[in-house]
Scaffold this active site. Structure first.
Site, PDB file in Angstrom:
ATOM      1  N   CYS A 167       0.831  -1.203   0.000  1.00 38.09           N
ATOM      2  CA  CYS A 167       0.000   0.000   0.000  1.00 38.09           C
ATOM      3  C   CYS A 167       0.869   1.259   0.000  1.00 38.09           C
ATOM      4  CB  CYS A 167      -0.912  -0.026   1.235  1.00 38.09           C
ATOM      5  SG  CYS A 167      -1.919   1.440   1.427  1.00 38.09           S
TER       6      CYS A 167
ATOM      7  N   CYS B 194      -0.399   4.101   2.197  1.00 41.76           N
ATOM      8  CA  CYS B 194      -0.132   3.892   3.628  1.00 41.76           C
ATOM      9  C   CYS B 194       1.339   4.152   3.968  1.00 41.76           C
ATOM     10  CB  CYS B 194      -0.443   2.450   4.040  1.00 41.76           C
ATOM     11  SG  CYS B 194      -2.012   1.841   3.438  1.00 41.76           S
ATOM     12  N   ASP B 195       2.238   3.669   3.121  1.00 40.08           N
ATOM     13  CA  ASP B 195       3.643   3.591   3.529  1.00 40.08           C
ATOM     14  C   ASP B 195       4.609   4.461   2.718  1.00 40.08           C
ATOM     15  OD1 ASP B 195       2.894   1.741   5.448  1.00 40.08           O
ATOM     16  OD2 ASP B 195       3.123   0.054   4.084  1.00 40.08           O
TER      17      ASP B 195
HETATM   18  C1  FAD Z   1       0.605  -4.432   5.332  1.00 37.71           C
HETATM   19  C2  FAD Z   1      -0.549  -3.486   5.216  1.00 37.71           C
HETATM   20  C3  FAD Z   1      -0.436  -2.201   5.696  1.00 37.71           C
HETATM   21  C4  FAD Z   1      -1.509  -1.312   5.613  1.00 37.71           C
HETATM   22  N1  FAD Z   1      -1.369  -0.058   6.119  1.00 37.71           N
HETATM   23  C5  FAD Z   1      -2.428   0.782   6.114  1.00 37.71           C
HETATM   24  C6  FAD Z   1      -2.339   2.091   6.685  1.00 37.71           C
HETATM   25  O1  FAD Z   1      -1.285   2.498   7.180  1.00 37.71           O
HETATM   26  N2  FAD Z   1      -3.431   2.864   6.646  1.00 37.71           N
HETATM   27  C7  FAD Z   1      -4.612   2.448   6.091  1.00 37.71           C
HETATM   28  O2  FAD Z   1      -5.596   3.196   6.126  1.00 37.71           O
HETATM   29  N3  FAD Z   1      -4.726   1.237   5.539  1.00 37.71           N
HETATM   30  C8  FAD Z   1      -3.670   0.379   5.532  1.00 37.71           C
HETATM   31  N4  FAD Z   1      -3.771  -0.828   4.952  1.00 37.71           N
HETATM   32  C9  FAD Z   1      -5.048  -1.211   4.328  1.00 37.71           C
HETATM   33  C10 FAD Z   1      -6.054  -1.630   5.434  1.00 37.71           C
HETATM   34  O3  FAD Z   1      -5.439  -2.560   6.278  1.00 37.71           O
HETATM   35  C11 FAD Z   1      -7.297  -2.210   4.795  1.00 37.71           C
HETATM   36  O4  FAD Z   1      -7.864  -1.221   3.946  1.00 37.71           O
HETATM   37  C12 FAD Z   1      -8.332  -2.583   5.845  1.00 37.71           C
HETATM   38  O5  FAD Z   1      -7.790  -3.463   6.804  1.00 37.71           O
HETATM   39  C13 FAD Z   1      -9.537  -3.256   5.195  1.00 37.71           C
HETATM   40  O6  FAD Z   1     -10.440  -3.510   6.218  1.00 37.71           O
HETATM   41  P1  FAD Z   1     -11.641  -4.538   6.079  1.00 37.71           P
HETATM   42  O7  FAD Z   1     -12.272  -4.568   7.423  1.00 37.71           O
HETATM   43  O8  FAD Z   1     -12.470  -4.163   4.925  1.00 37.71           O
HETATM   44  O9  FAD Z   1     -10.996  -5.955   5.732  1.00 37.71           O
HETATM   45  P2  FAD Z   1      -9.742  -6.748   6.312  1.00 37.71           P
HETATM   46  O10 FAD Z   1      -8.843  -5.897   7.082  1.00 37.71           O
HETATM   47  O11 FAD Z   1      -9.207  -7.505   5.143  1.00 37.71           O
HETATM   48  O12 FAD Z   1     -10.416  -7.767   7.354  1.00 37.71           O
HETATM   49  C14 FAD Z   1     -11.103  -8.897   6.939  1.00 37.71           C
HETATM   50  C15 FAD Z   1     -11.531  -9.689   8.157  1.00 37.71           C
HETATM   51  O13 FAD Z   1     -12.405 -10.738   7.725  1.00 37.71           O
HETATM   52  C16 FAD Z   1     -12.069 -11.914   8.414  1.00 37.71           C
HETATM   53  N5  FAD Z   1     -12.492 -13.064   7.623  1.00 37.71           N
HETATM   54  C17 FAD Z   1     -12.157 -13.407   6.352  1.00 37.71           C
HETATM   55  N6  FAD Z   1     -12.732 -14.591   6.031  1.00 37.71           N
HETATM   56  C18 FAD Z   1     -13.450 -14.986   7.115  1.00 37.71           C
HETATM   57  C19 FAD Z   1     -14.251 -16.131   7.427  1.00 37.71           C
HETATM   58  N7  FAD Z   1     -14.432 -17.137   6.562  1.00 37.71           N
HETATM   59  N8  FAD Z   1     -14.833 -16.200   8.658  1.00 37.71           N
HETATM   60  C20 FAD Z   1     -14.672 -15.196   9.544  1.00 37.71           C
HETATM   61  N9  FAD Z   1     -13.924 -14.101   9.316  1.00 37.71           N
HETATM   62  C21 FAD Z   1     -13.303 -14.014   8.123  1.00 37.71           C
HETATM   63  C22 FAD Z   1     -10.547 -11.849   8.608  1.00 37.71           C
HETATM   64  O14 FAD Z   1     -10.147 -12.687   9.695  1.00 37.71           O
HETATM   65  C23 FAD Z   1     -10.393 -10.359   8.927  1.00 37.71           C
HETATM   66  O15 FAD Z   1     -10.581 -10.162  10.305  1.00 37.71           O
HETATM   67  C24 FAD Z   1      -2.723  -1.739   5.014  1.00 37.71           C
HETATM   68  C25 FAD Z   1      -2.836  -3.042   4.507  1.00 37.71           C
HETATM   69  C26 FAD Z   1      -1.767  -3.916   4.601  1.00 37.71           C
HETATM   70  C27 FAD Z   1      -1.893  -5.315   4.063  1.00 37.71           C
END
Ligand code: FAD
Length: 311
Positions: A127, A130-131
């Site tokens: 990202c 982010c970084d």
């Molecule tokens: C390394 C990294 C660094 C990042 N840094 C930043 C940053 O600095 N700032 C920023 O704004 N964004 C950052 N991002 C992006 C940010 O993390 C994502 O946009 C955000 O986490 C997305 O949130 P979400 O809740 O939509 O999904 P996710 O964070 O993908 O969460 C999905 C959830 O669903 C659960 N899940 C999946 N399948 C199942 C299942 N079958 N049963 C039950 N649960 C399930 C998983 O366990 C998880 O808890 C970063 C991403 C990465 C990978």
């Protein structure tokens, strides 16, 4: 019920709990979602000095539980959304729910090379928004050849001295206007026919082992950051043949996050492939929860909107 413990799922839980919807959240294996895998989060409002990903998760989790969210540390393995109330099965239990918020997110595709996991957050990133800021006056590489790789590469030129696009082939998939912008940007350069085979360093990324995909010859190149843009996989396998999805497998939802089945809502990266930010996902979690609240109030008065619908 809410599936997923990333920013979308936890924000949905905070709103649902404060709205007395008695939410139950199933975390999945990735506690806190993608954000919990990173060390420095500098762009989530409310943390002027930054916050680590695990700390942000912990704060959100506590906030959700403060208002009565029940948390189940398990993974959903099957759902039946074709009959109401919906059935949700985890590895060890079965639940019924009148409304469901899906916040299962997406996962960045990985290179699968040695050093990638070890240096995640210490030079390896998925990202640029982010970084990118951490790479001021440094040299970085972007892996990929599509629109996102070039868009993020161009964004990184705001910070980095040099941005090299590492691409396996001799031509890019990215659109012509992005390619044109890249050519005009003197900080950018493409390394054609090349693939990263290993990421090396000492505490942080220092070099990568590059392979020429035509000859197999390998070389070591110094670099501070490796940004991987080879696509994302939405975590939607569970909902196949039940919910409408686009050709990449992202859930289709309307502007109010209603999916193709009444009472099922999509929040966060499971349907948003544009913004991919924690705060954006948190916003979607809020919206989905508010819509779920309206749906449940309607349900109480008028019954399920499409009770005779055939699967
Ligand atoms: C390394 C990294 C660094 C990042 N840094 C930043 C940053 O600095 N700032 C920023 O704004 N964004 C950052 N991002 C992006 C940010 O993390 C994502 O946009 C955000 O986490 C997305 O949130 P979400 O809740 O939509 O999904 P996710 O964070 O993908 O969460 C999905 C959830 O669903 C659960 N899940 C999946 N399948 C199942 C299942 N079958 N049963 C039950 N649960 C399930 C998983 O366990 C998880 O808890 C970063 C991403 C990465 C990978």
């Amino acid at each position: 019920m809410i599936i997923g413990s990333g920013p979308a799922g936890l924000t949905a839980a905070i709103y649902a709990a404060r709205g007395f919807l008695n939410p139950l959240l199933i975390t999945g294996n990735e506690l806190g979602g993608q954000i919990a895998t990173t060390t420095d989060v500098d762009n989530f409002p409310g943390f002027p000095n930054g916050v680590t990903g695990p700390e942000l998760y912990d704060q959100m989790q506590k906030q959700a539980e403060r208002f009565g969210t029940r948390t189940v540390f398990d993974e959903v393995v099957a759902v039946d959304l074709l009959h109401h109330p919906f059935k949700i099965r985890t590895t060890s239990d079965e639940f019924e729910t009148k409304a469901l918020i899906i916040a299962t997110g997406a996962s960045p595709r990985k290179l699968g090379v040695p050093g990638e996991n070890e240096f995640l957050g210490r030079g390896v990133s998925y990202c640029a928004t982010c970084d990118g800021f951490f790479f001021r006056n440094k040299e970085v590489m972007v892996v990929g050849g599509g629109d996102s790789a070039l868009q993020e590469g161009l964004f990184l030129t705001k910070f980095a001295n040099r941005v090299r696009i590492i691409h396996r082939r001799e031509s890019l998939r990215a659109g012509p206007s992005l390619q044109e912008r890249m050519k005009k940007n003197e900080k950018m350069q493409v390394v054609w026919n090349s693939a990263i085979r290993e990421i090396q360093g000492n505490g942080a990324v220092q070099t990568v082992k590059l392979e020429d995909t035509r000859t197999g010859a390998q070389s070591e190149t110094p670099v501070s950051g490796v940004f991987v843009y080879i696509g994302h996989e939405p975590n939607t396998g569970l909902f196949k043949d039940q919910l409408a999805m686009d050709h990449e497998g992202y859930l289709i939802a309307d502007a109010r996050l209603h999916t193709s089945i009444p009472g099922v809502f999509a929040a966060g990266e499971v349907h948003d492939k544009v913004f991919r930010q924690a705060i954006a996902s948190a916003g979607y979690g809020c919206m989905a929860s508010m819509e779920a609240e309206k749906f449940l109030a309607e349900l109480e008065h008028n019954g399920y909107p499409d009770a005779n619908r055939q699967p």
